[in-house]
Design a protein around this motif. Structure first.
Motif, PDB file in Angstrom:
ATOM      1  N   MET A  47       0.849  -1.175   0.000  1.00 58.12           N
ATOM      2  CA  MET A  47       0.000   0.000   0.000  1.00 58.12           C
ATOM      3  C   MET A  47       0.896   1.240   0.000  1.00 58.12           C
ATOM      4  SD  MET A  47      -3.114   0.804   2.679  1.00 58.12           S
ATOM      5  CE  MET A  47      -3.563  -0.919   2.783  1.00 58.12           C
ATOM      6  N   ILE A  48       0.878   2.012  -1.071  1.00 59.03           N
ATOM      7  CA  ILE A  48       1.700   3.210  -1.150  1.00 59.03           C
ATOM      8  C   ILE A  48       1.176   4.243  -0.154  1.00 59.03           C
ATOM      9  CG2 ILE A  48       2.389   5.135  -2.643  1.00 59.03           C
ATOM     10  CD1 ILE A  48       2.296   3.207  -4.996  1.00 59.03           C
ATOM     11  N   PRO A  49       2.061   4.863   0.657  1.00 53.55           N
ATOM     12  CA  PRO A  49       1.603   5.871   1.623  1.00 53.55           C
ATOM     13  C   PRO A  49       0.756   6.940   0.944  1.00 53.55           C
ATOM     14  CG  PRO A  49       3.918   5.343   2.005  1.00 53.55           C
ATOM     15  CD  PRO A  49       3.518   4.624   0.745  1.00 53.55           C
ATOM     16  N   GLY A  50      -0.365   7.259   1.562  1.00 50.34           N
ATOM     17  CA  GLY A  50      -1.304   8.219   0.996  1.00 50.34           C
ATOM     18  C   GLY A  50      -2.507   7.561   0.347  1.00 50.34           C
ATOM     19  N   ASN A  51      -2.372   6.252   0.028  1.00 46.49           N
ATOM     20  CA  ASN A  51      -3.467   5.533  -0.625  1.00 46.49           C
ATOM     21  C   ASN A  51      -4.272   4.660   0.336  1.00 46.49           C
ATOM     22  OD1 ASN A  51      -2.579   6.632  -3.016  1.00 46.49           O
ATOM     23  ND2 ASN A  51      -1.503   4.800  -3.692  1.00 46.49           N
ATOM     24  N   GLU A  52      -3.940   4.706   1.615  1.00 45.98           N
ATOM     25  CA  GLU A  52      -4.547   3.782   2.570  1.00 45.98           C
ATOM     26  C   GLU A  52      -6.076   3.850   2.560  1.00 45.98           C
ATOM     27  OE1 GLU A  52      -0.502   4.992   4.243  1.00 45.98           O
ATOM     28  OE2 GLU A  52      -2.214   5.989   3.320  1.00 45.98           O
ATOM     29  N   GLN A  53      -6.627   5.054   2.599  1.00 46.90           N
ATOM     30  CA  GLN A  53      -8.074   5.196   2.689  1.00 46.90           C
ATOM     31  C   GLN A  53      -8.763   4.620   1.455  1.00 46.90           C
ATOM     32  OE1 GLN A  53      -9.321   9.160   3.641  1.00 46.90           O
ATOM     33  NE2 GLN A  53     -11.496   8.704   3.486  1.00 46.90           N
ATOM     34  N   ALA A  54      -8.192   4.897   0.273  1.00 48.44           N
ATOM     35  CA  ALA A  54      -8.794   4.398  -0.970  1.00 48.44           C
ATOM     36  C   ALA A  54      -8.735   2.873  -1.035  1.00 48.44           C
ATOM     37  CB  ALA A  54      -8.078   5.008  -2.173  1.00 48.44           C
ATOM     38  N   VAL A  55      -7.594   2.285  -0.632  1.00 47.91           N
ATOM     39  CA  VAL A  55      -7.450   0.828  -0.666  1.00 47.91           C
ATOM     40  C   VAL A  55      -8.419   0.172   0.310  1.00 47.91           C
ATOM     41  CG1 VAL A  55      -5.882  -1.096  -0.215  1.00 47.91           C
ATOM     42  CG2 VAL A  55      -5.050   0.917  -1.444  1.00 47.91           C
ATOM     43  N   ILE A  56      -8.504   0.699   1.518  1.00 47.88           N
ATOM     44  CA  ILE A  56      -9.394   0.119   2.528  1.00 47.88           C
ATOM     45  C   ILE A  56     -10.846   0.200   2.076  1.00 47.88           C
ATOM     46  CG2 ILE A  56     -10.278   0.459   4.876  1.00 47.88           C
ATOM     47  CD1 ILE A  56      -7.374   1.257   5.646  1.00 47.88           C
ATOM     48  N   GLN A  57     -11.208   1.280   1.401  1.00 43.03           N
ATOM     49  CA  GLN A  57     -12.582   1.408   0.918  1.00 43.03           C
ATOM     50  C   GLN A  57     -12.911   0.311  -0.089  1.00 43.03           C
ATOM     51  OE1 GLN A  57     -15.125   3.767   1.790  1.00 43.03           O
ATOM     52  NE2 GLN A  57     -16.245   2.175   0.679  1.00 43.03           N
ATOM     53  N   VAL A  58     -11.985   0.032  -1.011  1.00 45.17           N
ATOM     54  CA  VAL A  58     -12.205  -1.040  -1.987  1.00 45.17           C
ATOM     55  C   VAL A  58     -12.303  -2.390  -1.274  1.00 45.17           C
ATOM     56  CG1 VAL A  58     -11.227  -2.268  -3.974  1.00 45.17           C
ATOM     57  CG2 VAL A  58     -11.111   0.226  -3.865  1.00 45.17           C
ATOM     58  N   GLN A  59     -11.404  -2.620  -0.317  1.00 36.81           N
ATOM     59  CA  GLN A  59     -11.438  -3.886   0.421  1.00 36.81           C
ATOM     60  C   GLN A  59     -12.746  -4.044   1.197  1.00 36.81           C
ATOM     61  OE1 GLN A  59      -7.827  -3.923   2.738  1.00 36.81           O
ATOM     62  NE2 GLN A  59      -6.530  -4.337   0.962  1.00 36.81           N
ATOM     63  N   ASP A  60     -13.252  -2.957   1.762  1.00 38.56           N
ATOM     64  CA  ASP A  60     -14.537  -3.007   2.467  1.00 38.56           C
ATOM     65  C   ASP A  60     -15.673  -3.355   1.503  1.00 38.56           C
ATOM     66  OD1 ASP A  60     -13.568  -2.534   4.956  1.00 38.56           O
ATOM     67  OD2 ASP A  60     -14.124  -0.422   5.036  1.00 38.56           O
ATOM     68  N   ASN A  61     -15.641  -2.742   0.322  1.00 35.36           N
ATOM     69  CA  ASN A  61     -16.691  -3.024  -0.661  1.00 35.36           C
ATOM     70  C   ASN A  61     -16.663  -4.488  -1.103  1.00 35.36           C
ATOM     71  OD1 ASN A  61     -17.609  -0.401  -0.603  1.00 35.36           O
ATOM     72  ND2 ASN A  61     -16.456   0.245  -2.401  1.00 35.36           N
ATOM     73  N   LEU A  62     -15.450  -5.029  -1.255  1.00 33.16           N
ATOM     74  CA  LEU A  62     -15.332  -6.441  -1.620  1.00 33.16           C
ATOM     75  C   LEU A  62     -15.868  -7.339  -0.513  1.00 33.16           C
ATOM     76  CD1 LEU A  62     -11.762  -6.327  -3.200  1.00 33.16           C
ATOM     77  CD2 LEU A  62     -13.856  -6.888  -4.436  1.00 33.16           C
ATOM     78  N   THR A  63     -15.474  -7.033   0.716  1.00 39.58           N
ATOM     79  CA  THR A  63     -15.915  -7.837   1.856  1.00 39.58           C
ATOM     80  C   THR A  63     -17.435  -7.794   1.996  1.00 39.58           C
ATOM     81  OG1 THR A  63     -13.816  -7.379   2.972  1.00 39.58           O
ATOM     82  CG2 THR A  63     -15.613  -8.217   4.332  1.00 39.58           C
ATOM     83  N   ARG A  64     -18.012  -6.624   1.750  1.00 38.38           N
ATOM     84  CA  ARG A  64     -19.468  -6.481   1.827  1.00 38.38           C
ATOM     85  C   ARG A  64     -20.168  -7.393   0.823  1.00 38.38           C
ATOM     86  NH1 ARG A  64     -19.532  -1.363   1.302  1.00 38.38           N
ATOM     87  NH2 ARG A  64     -19.535  -0.860   3.516  1.00 38.38           N
ATOM     88  N   ARG A  65     -19.508  -7.677  -0.278  1.00 43.96           N
ATOM     89  CA  ARG A  65     -20.081  -8.547  -1.309  1.00 43.96           C
ATOM     90  C   ARG A  65     -19.799 -10.018  -1.022  1.00 43.96           C
ATOM     91  NH1 ARG A  65     -22.071  -6.269  -5.378  1.00 43.96           N
ATOM     92  NH2 ARG A  65     -21.858  -8.125  -6.673  1.00 43.96           N
ATOM     93  N   GLY A  66     -19.164 -10.317   0.110  1.00 43.25           N
ATOM     94  CA  GLY A  66     -18.898 -11.698   0.477  1.00 43.25           C
ATOM     95  C   GLY A  66     -17.586 -12.237  -0.039  1.00 43.25           C
ATOM     96  N   VAL A  67     -16.729 -11.358  -0.584  1.00 39.34           N
ATOM     97  CA  VAL A  67     -15.437 -11.778  -1.131  1.00 39.34           C
ATOM     98  C   VAL A  67     -14.406 -11.869  -0.003  1.00 39.34           C
ATOM     99  CG1 VAL A  67     -13.579 -11.153  -2.725  1.00 39.34           C
ATOM    100  CG2 VAL A  67     -15.960 -10.690  -3.351  1.00 39.34           C
ATOM    101  N   GLN A  68     -13.611 -12.935  -0.018  1.00 34.06           N
ATOM    102  CA  GLN A  68     -12.499 -13.056   0.924  1.00 34.06           C
ATOM    103  C   GLN A  68     -11.330 -12.214   0.418  1.00 34.06           C
ATOM    104  OE1 GLN A  68      -9.618 -16.525   2.882  1.00 34.06           O
ATOM    105  NE2 GLN A  68     -10.680 -16.935   0.970  1.00 34.06           N
ATOM    106  N   VAL A  69     -10.787 -11.352   1.264  1.00 34.69           N
ATOM    107  CA  VAL A  69      -9.658 -10.491   0.897  1.00 34.69           C
ATOM    108  C   VAL A  69      -8.410 -10.963   1.635  1.00 34.69           C
ATOM    109  CG1 VAL A  69      -8.716  -8.154   0.939  1.00 34.69           C
ATOM    110  CG2 VAL A  69     -11.145  -8.513   0.424  1.00 34.69           C
ATOM    111  N   ILE A  70      -7.339 -11.220   0.871  1.00 37.57           N
ATOM    112  CA  ILE A  70      -6.065 -11.681   1.436  1.00 37.57           C
ATOM    113  C   ILE A  70      -4.994 -10.645   1.106  1.00 37.57           C
ATOM    114  CG2 ILE A  70      -4.257 -13.448   1.273  1.00 37.57           C
ATOM    115  CD1 ILE A  70      -6.443 -15.490   0.678  1.00 37.57           C
ATOM    116  N   THR A  71      -4.200 -10.252   2.110  1.00 36.80           N
ATOM    117  CA  THR A  71      -3.102  -9.304   1.900  1.00 36.80           C
ATOM    118  C   THR A  71      -1.797  -9.921   2.400  1.00 36.80           C
ATOM    119  OG1 THR A  71      -3.208  -8.195   4.055  1.00 36.80           O
ATOM    120  CG2 THR A  71      -4.771  -7.460   2.367  1.00 36.80           C
ATOM    121  N   ASP A  72      -0.729  -9.128   2.294  1.00 39.64           N
ATOM    122  CA  ASP A  72       0.572  -9.630   2.749  1.00 39.64           C
ATOM    123  C   ASP A  72       0.646  -9.767   4.258  1.00 39.64           C
ATOM    124  OD1 ASP A  72       0.589  -6.935   3.310  1.00 39.64           O
ATOM    125  OD2 ASP A  72       2.534  -6.531   2.409  1.00 39.64           O
TER     126      ASP A  72
END
Length: 547
Positions: free
Chosen positions: A331-356
């Motif tokens: 996650m490039i510094p400064g992009n945290e909020q945008a990345v988390i928002q996408v991950q939240d939207n995926l999780t809301r749809r029932g998608v499993q999200v895996i990160t490092d």
């Protein structure tokens, strides 16, 4: 700066932040540019999206600019060339892979036939004007990354570019430590070194480790698998393709930058043992347990493929229950909020999200503190100039140099460092700044358009509209709109509109004949009507119609 034997280094972008790399070297009267990249807007610049370094200093000296050398094909090192080259007008020196990426960008900008491109083999020597140069192959997260050696009258200078130590990088050769060691034995005056990941201790993790873990992880999952990574990371794309093949899955790429990457990589001989990827349309005809999608959008970019998939607005791809998205990127510094928002939207749809944080699905392409110590032990430069990072990264790099009795020199963008065999000093400064790529336009960050946009973003805008007769007297009632501040039905809007009309009636007759003076007086009237109730200072404008 007129000493014919003098050598200088000047960063115009890339110190104190990550991105927008533009560096200059001077030898005698000639200048050499190294890299010319873009940066992406962070939380501190919401009014802009893509940032460029301001090249005004070297543009004013373009006749003395011998050339531009590109160390590798990442956006923050070559992404600005297609936008800034008309101000530079010099030949560009690149490796074959970087040339393939750059030609596509220049073609889109209709500059391909104008820019002289010289393709230089990785690891080879070449000259640019009076500059005696050599590439050294290094490992990074894009093929054919190169460090640059400058042999100058004052001594050898090494510009590392982006690099790491990985004995098994999967694509391309490992960092050429033997050549670095040979230069160290010869004697190196100064090293300009990447600082991005120096705060991480120990040696770098290997791309081979990611390949093993990805192969195991993908084989264990059911449903559709989507993996997002940086499009330029050919080794990672190859890892995903091979892991998918081992799990009996076909691979489709989703997103324009990934399709362009595949073309450039195959053109240069990479991915030669990987079958052509499916299109996103073809992916829909493959059973969900037999498809792996490589998707753009790892940084939460709002128009990227992954962002649209997460919000269920992508025209071809959808994900839901029993599907998985793997973030094979940092996650490039400064992009945290945008990345988390996408991950939240995926999780809301029932998608499993895996990160490092869950599995070893990403390793950095930048040198750790352990890598840096190893390179400094081999090269032993007299002076170390940290670049490419925020200030905390630069100072950490400088601290490592001091531990090894290497003298660090910390620079701000615009500092002109004179480098001599008997010492270094900042002898002068150059103007620097940031430009904004706004659609097809290049605008100054501190210019009127962006300043107005910042003001509207934080304080809103109020527009007053009114019609007058030939003598400048009101016809009907004025209108006031304040999007983002007030609703049309808000009682406060009605009050402001009434007071605006009253203030217009009080404008002196001598100001009504000329539209320009009338508009300025009307703006003052509107500001007076706004008063202090809003506790903001919105941008105010008026629309005058004389009938």
């Amino acid at each position: 700066m007129n000493d014919i034997t003098g050598v200088s280094f000047l960063p115009l972008g890339g110190t104190g932040e990550i991105g927008m790399n533009l560096n200059l070297y001077r030898q005698g009267e000639a200048w050499l540019a190294v890299d010319c990249g873009i940066g992406f807007s962070g939380n501190d610049t919401p009014e802009a999206e893509i940032l460029l370094p301001d090249p005004v200093f070297i543009a004013e000296r373009k006749k003395a600019l011998a050339g531009l050398v590109v160390t590798h094909a990442h956006e923050d090192h070559l992404g600005a060339i297609a936008h800034l080259w008309p101000q530079l007008g010099c030949p560009v020196y690149v490796t074959p892979f970087a040339a393939a990426v750059l030609r596509r960008k220049l073609g889109e900008a209709q500059l391909l036939q104008q820019v002289p491109i010289h393709v230089v083999a990785p690891g080879s020597a070449f000259t640019v004007g009076p500059f005696d140069l050599r590439f050294i192959s290094v490992t990074h997260s894009v093929p054919e990354s190169q460090s640059l050696v400058l042999r100058t009258p004052q001594g050898i200078i090494i510009h590392t570019g982006d690099w790491k130590i990985d004995p098994n990088p999967q694509v391309g050769p490992p960092t050429d430590l033997e050549t670095f060691a040979a230069l160290g034995r010869e004697g190196v005056l100064a090293m300009v070194c990447d600082s991005t990941n120096v705060r991480t201790e120990g040696p770098s993790a290997s791309e081979a480790d990611v390949r093993r873990e990805m192969t195991r992880l993908i084989a264990s999952l059911e449903g559709r698998i989507a993996v997002t990574c940086f499009a330029s990371n050919v080794a990672r794309v190859e890892t995903l393709a091979k892991a998918a093949h081992a799990a009996g899955r076909k691979v489709a790429v989703v997103g324009r930058s990934l399709r362009n990457l595949e073309v450039a990589a195959r053109e240069c001989g990479y991915l030669s043992d990987v079958p052509p990827f499916l299109s996103e349309q073809e992916a829909n005809s493959v059973h969900e347990d037999q498809i792996l999608l490589i998707v753009t959008g790892s940084q939460g970019e709002p128009r990227s493929a992954l962002s649209r998939i997460a919000s269920d607005t992508h025209p071809n791809i959808s994900l839901g229950e029993n599907d998985t998205v793997i973030y094979s990127s940092r996650m490039i510094p400064g992009n945290e909020q945008a990345v988390i928002q996408v991950q939240d939207n995926l999780t809301r749809r029932g998608v499993q999200v895996i990160t490092d944080k869950d599995h070893l699905v990403h390793v950095s392409g930048h040198a750790t503190g352990g890598d840096v110590r190893m390179l400094y032990d081999l090269v032993r430069p007299r002076f170390l100039i940290p670049v490419h990072g925020e200030w905390r990264h630069l100072t950490a790099n400088a601290a490592i140099a001091q531990e090894l009795d290497i003298e660090p020199v910390l620079l701000e963008d615009g500092d002109i460092l004179d480098i001599r065999a008997n010492g270094v000093e900042v002898g002068d400064t150059a103007p620097t700044g940031r430009l904004v790529l706004d659609g097809g336009r290049i605008l100054p960050m501190n210019g009127g358009v962006l300043s107005a946009r910042r003001r509207m973003l934080f304080n809103g805008m109020v527009l007053g509209s009114f019609a007058v007769d030939d003598e400048g007297y009101l016809i009907g009632d004025p209108k006031v709109s304040a999007p983002g501040l007030l609703d049309m039905e808000d009682p406060e809007t009605l009050r402001i509109t009434e007071e605006f009309g009253n203030a217009l009636d009080e404008i002196p007759d001598e100001l009504r004949a000329n539209d320009a003076t009338f508009r300025e007086a009307a703006k003052t009237a509107l500001r007076r009507a706004l008063g202090r109730k809003l506790q903001k200072r919105p941008l105010v404008d008026v629309h005058l119609l004389r009938v």
